[in-house]
Scaffold this motif. Structure first.
Motif, PDB file in Angstrom:
ATOM      1  N   GLN A  94      76.034-102.643  23.520  1.00 16.75           N
ATOM      2  CA  GLN A  94      74.643-102.542  23.954  1.00 16.75           C
ATOM      3  C   GLN A  94      74.334-103.531  25.071  1.00 16.75           C
ATOM      4  O   GLN A  94      73.545-103.226  25.976  1.00 16.75           O
ATOM      5  N   SER A  98      73.106-102.302  28.713  1.00 17.85           N
ATOM      6  CA  SER A  98      71.820-102.746  29.256  1.00 17.85           C
ATOM      7  C   SER A  98      71.978-103.392  30.625  1.00 17.85           C
ATOM      8  O   SER A  98      71.101-103.266  31.488  1.00 17.85           O
ATOM      9  N   SER A 102      71.341-101.014  33.948  1.00 16.95           N
ATOM     10  CA  SER A 102      69.985-101.369  34.377  1.00 16.95           C
ATOM     11  C   SER A 102      69.786-101.196  35.876  1.00 16.95           C
ATOM     12  O   SER A 102      68.695-100.860  36.330  1.00 16.95           O
ATOM     13  N   HIS A 232      64.207-109.561  31.524  1.00 14.20           N
ATOM     14  CA  HIS A 232      65.075-108.442  31.136  1.00 14.20           C
ATOM     15  C   HIS A 232      65.861-108.778  29.887  1.00 14.20           C
ATOM     16  O   HIS A 232      65.935-107.971  28.942  1.00 14.20           O
ATOM     17  N   TRP A 236      65.556-107.375  25.885  1.00 16.38           N
ATOM     18  CA  TRP A 236      66.717-106.737  25.259  1.00 16.38           C
ATOM     19  C   TRP A 236      66.981-107.322  23.870  1.00 16.38           C
ATOM     20  O   TRP A 236      67.213-106.590  22.917  1.00 16.38           O
TER      21      TRP A 236
END
Length: 463
Positions: A94, A98, A102, A232, A236
């Motif tokens: 993950q 991400s 992104s 960011h 997350w």
């Protein structure tokens, strides 16, 4: 092969006093920094941590033993069991998704754990040398002290360097990557892997699983990019948390600023013993880049609008092992629960996010013909695995176990759904599915299980 891990070079100095420097454990340091809690709160925090560590050892998250528990609590790699390994893998996947997904300007790389030669890593390095050669040198009594030091230096310089961070690899890959972006800023290089770092002030390295993004940007926008990536990354970490408020962002100030860094930000988790960093972000300027490439500015320059500049660096480094511990701490819930005989028990459950949960479905057998039920379980297990859904073969267990004991076990493992296949499944195809989060049991057809679980996971990912 045995090896000595030697940080940089060892110099023999008879004038150095033979003292041992000890550092307070992390728990003591943080307690000192944040003040004394009430005795009740301390006891609750201690019980919560002890309960979690016991669950991790009993339910296949980490290998049992004090050494593994201590390493795990320090945020370093330990002997993971199948559940812990799967959780760490899910977090890494993950994280990678991400960061790489992104922005189009982020590219993945992979560099070697070790390197030959005497190049110095930006953040320091460790040397690995052959134990036999080291022992042979140390037993040569005819060597003077100066001769011994010189031979040791030569031996260390010929040894391999093991990385302590992922930054150096990205800096070395910077020039070859310029073609990917037509020398246009900004862009980033991401990597994940094992590194070796000292623990608790010791000169003996421990393995740490790190995830890194090195973002190359214009000098005039580096501060804004640091803020961008800090937001960011915090969002997350909170996305998969049961209690998002335990994750926060703090500025690094004063003496904590790393050499060469103009700003720093930490994504931290509030453990019972204090805040620990999960990711650290630095605005580092371009000194590291110039040092790595020997100050050759012409080949380092990129286009920033109409200007050509040597980019500044924003580095993001995440400790994945500590992230595993943070999500486990965050997901553990303890509550009173009544069994079928109205007796109160403390229900302990790891309510890990559906995306991170190591096992989505556990398959067990109820009453009925053993051989036929086992065949049905094996068929459903194969179907789930082919559909990308992790499943636990609970039907392997031969010891008689009540459903209450099974539910307790799977709650502590963090298993999302428990599926029980019984003689009614053989007759009608119906089976019972229990939810970890609601404890509600519902009946559905065996053909619906895979789609039901897939839809549940997809819905959780999109929230």
């Amino acid at each position: 092969m045995l090896s000595y891990c030697v940080k940089r070079l060892i110099f023999i100095n008879e004038n150095v006093p033979k003292t041992t420097l000890c550092r307070l454990p992390a728990t003591c340091q943080h307690s000192r920094d944040r003040g004394i809690k009430t005795s009740i709160s301390d006891a609750e925090d201690s019980d919560h941590t002890k309960t979690l560590m016991q669950i991790c050892a009993d339910r296949y998250y980490i290998a049992s033993g004090q050494l593994n528990i201590d390493s795990f609590q320090r945020g370093t790699s330990c002997g993971y069991g199948p559940m812990g390994l799967e959780l760490r893998k899910n977090i890494l996947e993950q994280w990678w998704k991400s960061v790489i997904g992104s922005r189009a300007e982020v590219f993945g790389i992979s560099t070697l754990h070790t390197s030959k030669g005497s190049n110095t890593n930006i953040d320091g390095h460790w040397r690995v040398v052959d134990a036999g050669n080291m022992s042979q040198l140390l037993t040569q009594k005819d060597l003077s002290k100066d001769q011994l030091i010189q031979k040791l230096q030569t031996l260390f310089e010929k040894g391999s360097s093991v990385r302590t961070s992922l930054l150096q690899g990205a800096l070395e890959q910077y020039v070859p990557s310029l073609e990917l972006v037509n020398r246009k800023l900004p862009f980033g290089l991401a990597e994940k892997g094992l590194c070796f770092q000292p623990s608790n002030g010791s000169d003996c390295p421990e393995e740490v699983t790190l995830a890194s993004l090195v973002w190359f940007c214009s000098p005039r926008t580096s501060s804004q990019w640091l803020d961008y990536w800090a937001r960011h990354r915090l969002l997350w970490w909170k996305k998969f948390a049961l209690g998002p408020s335990d994750f926060s962002c703090i500025d690094v100030v004063g003496e904590e600023l790393r050499e060469g860094a103009t700003r720093g930000v930490k994504i931290v988790y509030s453990f019972p013993w204090g805040q620990e960093p999960l990711e650290t972000l630095w605005s580092r300027g371009n000194a590291d880049l110039l040092q790595t490439h020997k100050g050759s500015r012409s080949k380092l320059q990129c286009r920033d609008g109409r200007k050509s500049v040597v980019p500044h660096i924003v580095s993001v480094t995440g400790n994945v092992d500590r992230g595993v511990l943070a999500y486990l701490h965050n997901s553990l819930q303890q509550m009173k629960n009544a069994d079928s005989k109205q007796r109160l028990h403390q229900r302990k459950v790891l309510k890990l996010h559906p995306i991170l949960a190591p096992v989505k479905v556990a398959l067990d057998m109820g009453r009925g013909p053993t051989q036929e039920l086992r065949q049905v379980c094996e068929g459903l297990l194969k179907e789930l695995l082919e559909g990308g859904i992790s499943a636990w073969p609970g039907y392997f267990e031969t010891m008689p176990t009540s459903m209450e004991q099974l539910n307790r076990k799977y709650d502590e493992m963090g298993v999302m759904f428990t599926v029980v296949i019984s003689d009614s499944t053989l007759e009608s195809g119906l089976l019972q599915v229990r939810s970890r989060d609601t404890t509600i049991k519902e009946t559905m057809h065996i053909s619906e299980v895979q789609n039901f679980v897939s839809r549940y996971i997809t819905a959780a990912e999109n929230i």
